[in-house]
Design an enzyme around this catalytic site. Structure first.
Site, PDB file in Angstrom:
ATOM      1  N   ASP A 162       0.952  -1.090  -0.023  1.00 38.20           N
ATOM      2  CA  ASP A 162       0.003  -0.126  -0.212  1.00 38.20           C
ATOM      3  C   ASP A 162       0.755   1.099   0.167  1.00 38.20           C
ATOM      4  OD1 ASP A 162       0.921  -0.645   2.862  1.00 38.20           O
ATOM      5  OD2 ASP A 162      -0.609   0.852   3.353  1.00 38.20           O
ATOM      6  N   GLU A 191       0.270  -0.701   5.956  1.00 39.48           N
ATOM      7  CA  GLU A 191       1.262  -0.161   6.787  1.00 39.48           C
ATOM      8  C   GLU A 191       1.109   1.728   6.679  1.00 39.48           C
ATOM      9  OE1 GLU A 191       5.251   1.761   7.699  1.00 39.48           O
ATOM     10  OE2 GLU A 191       4.078   1.833   6.004  1.00 39.48           O
TER      11      GLU A 191
END
Length: 462
Positions: free
Chosen positions: A106, A168
């Site tokens: 991500d 994250e």
């Protein structure tokens, strides 16, 4: 015997083997670059304001990469309310250690397109760097793992589990739950976290410390409601003014943190050149740096406090009234060795004890993350130093990171016997999280080779 117990050796891999892996890495790098570009084109922003279908598409792309790198057992996994993570495995040969390779797929929101010199999700090369959101943080980390597996191929001598997280950039909210749910699946002797930085172009770094984190919202209230600034101003100070006075007590006149109970760790053995730091941090001419002592100590091993949000009337909609209340969000980076709960209590005590003019001060706790300090001489760390030195042709620098990776503390809690290595795919010019994020392609090739050498060294050391 686990790798953490193995005896180190300075001559496990002959020079011709190292050069053979270097040649393989060079031959494979064109395809790896193309794979990185394909990942960057997927706008996998995990922030809930963005389309999460792209995060799912990014996970699927990582699945394909891991299967193509020789991992047969590859799954997309999640826990309730969690983003899709990818886990791929290859069992260890008899007696060999298992290595967990971590990265995340991500990315941060891109921000305004006007701030970018090229579209954020269209990878573009300029001056040997590949620009695009996630090109460095942390899709280059994914490619480092994939590349090392491709380079070693069937000669991989360790067990490998690749864990590519999908949340994250929003603080890994379900990471702990994920670890406990899949604890046996992710168990390893060595954990390699490819989400840090190197010291400079041409000089590798091994991250041996990370600052922890606490944050909070502090509110200052002085009035039950807004009143006319002309009729009452002068006898009462407005809440933004008093909040500013309170925030100002957090630092002394030199800019050092002035909160009792926040600890310092020893100063690093390397320092940042001030001119280089000012350029990297885009400090305006004439602005004096805050704090005393080595710049690296101020960045890595001492606490730092910043105001990252401020609630008060907007200039455009301001009226001639005394504002009754105002609030600020404080972010506190903690030195290695600091307990986050103790730090939060110290910050609360300071804020409440310095309430200006008797104003009502309220402190609301936010996130907490533990700092990290790696042992500098473990067998795994020695293997990493050797691998990095072979790849770059120069010894790595032990560096700290001023930012926080709180999930490393979670990894240590769940796997207390594992050796954790925090390695770098970024460099000081990478601008992770900012506009014009980029990765240096030559450095990324060295990262791939270093990881392949590390895995082979760990296999030989077992």
């Amino acid at each position: 015997m686990s790798v953490t117990d193995a005896a180190p050796s300075s001559s496990i891999l002959p020079g011709d083997r190292t050069e053979a892996l270097r040649a393989r890495t060079a031959a494979a790098f064109g395809a790896l670059r193309a794979d990185l570009e394909a990942l960057v084109r997927i706008p996998s922003v995990s922030n809930a304001e963005f389309d999460q279908a792209h995060v799912a598409a990014s996970a699927d792309a990582v699945v394909a990469l891991l299967r193509g790198a020789g991992l047969d057992d590859v799954q997309v996994l999640s826990v309730p309310s969690g983003a899709p993570a990818v886990v791929g495995r290859r069992a260890a040969p008899e007696g060999a250690p298992t290595v967990l390779l971590y990265a995340h797929h991500d990315v941060q929101p891109p921000g305004a397109d006007a701030d970018w010199d090229s579209p954020p999700f269209e990878p573009t090369e300029r001056g040997g760097r590949l620009y695009g959101r996630g090109a460095a943080d942390d899709k280059a980390g994914v490619i480092a793992h994939v590349g090392a597996l491709r380079v070693l191929g069937d000669e991989l001598g360790v067990g490998v589990t690749v864990f590519v997280e999908g949340e994250e950039e929003i603080g890994s909210p379900t990471f702990t739950q994920f670890l406990h749910t899949y604890q046996d699946l992710l168990r390893a002797d060595v954990i390699v976290v490819a989400d840090s930085s190197n010291w400079a172009i041409g000089v590798p770094g091994l991250t041996t410390s990370l600052r922890g984190l606490v944050d909070c919202v502090v509110e200052v209230a002085v009035l039950a409601h807004a009143v006319h600034s002309g009729m009452y101003g002068g006898a009462v100070l407005d809440a933004p003014t008093l909040l500013a006075r309170l925030v100002a007590t957090l630092h002394d006149d030199e800019g050092d943190v002035a909160v009792d109970g926040l600890v310092r760790a020893p100063d690093p053995t390397v320092d940042y050149d001030e001119a280089t730091f000012r350029a990297d941090a885009s400090v305006l001419d004439g602005v004096r740096l805050a704090g005393t002592g080595p710049i690296t100590a101020r960045l890595w091993t001492r606490p730092a406090i910043g105001v990252i949000g401020f609630d008060a009337p907007r200039v455009a909609s301001a009226s001639n009234t005394l504002t009754p209340r105002a609030s600020a969000k404080l972010s506190v980076r903690l030195a290695p060795g600091q307990d986050p709960d103790a730090a939060m209590e110290a910050l609360r005590t300071h804020l409440l004890g310095h309430a200006p003019f008797g104003a009502r001060v309220t402190v609301t706790d936010g996130e907490k993350g533990k700092p990290f300090q790696a042992p500098a001489d473990s067998t795994a760390m020695q293997a990493a130093r050797w691998a990095f030195a072979q790849s770059w042709g120069t010894d790595p620098v032990d560096i700290g990171i001023g930012g926080s990776i709180p999930f490393i503390a979670d990894l240590l809690e769940v796997y207390p016997d594992a050796a954790i290595l925090v390695t770098g795919v970024e460099d000081p010019d990478g601008r992770a999280h900012g506009a014009n994020e980029s990765v240096h392609l030559g450095e990324l090739e060295k990262v791939v080779l270093a990881e392949a050498l590390l895995l082979e060294r760990l296999a030989s050391g077992s």
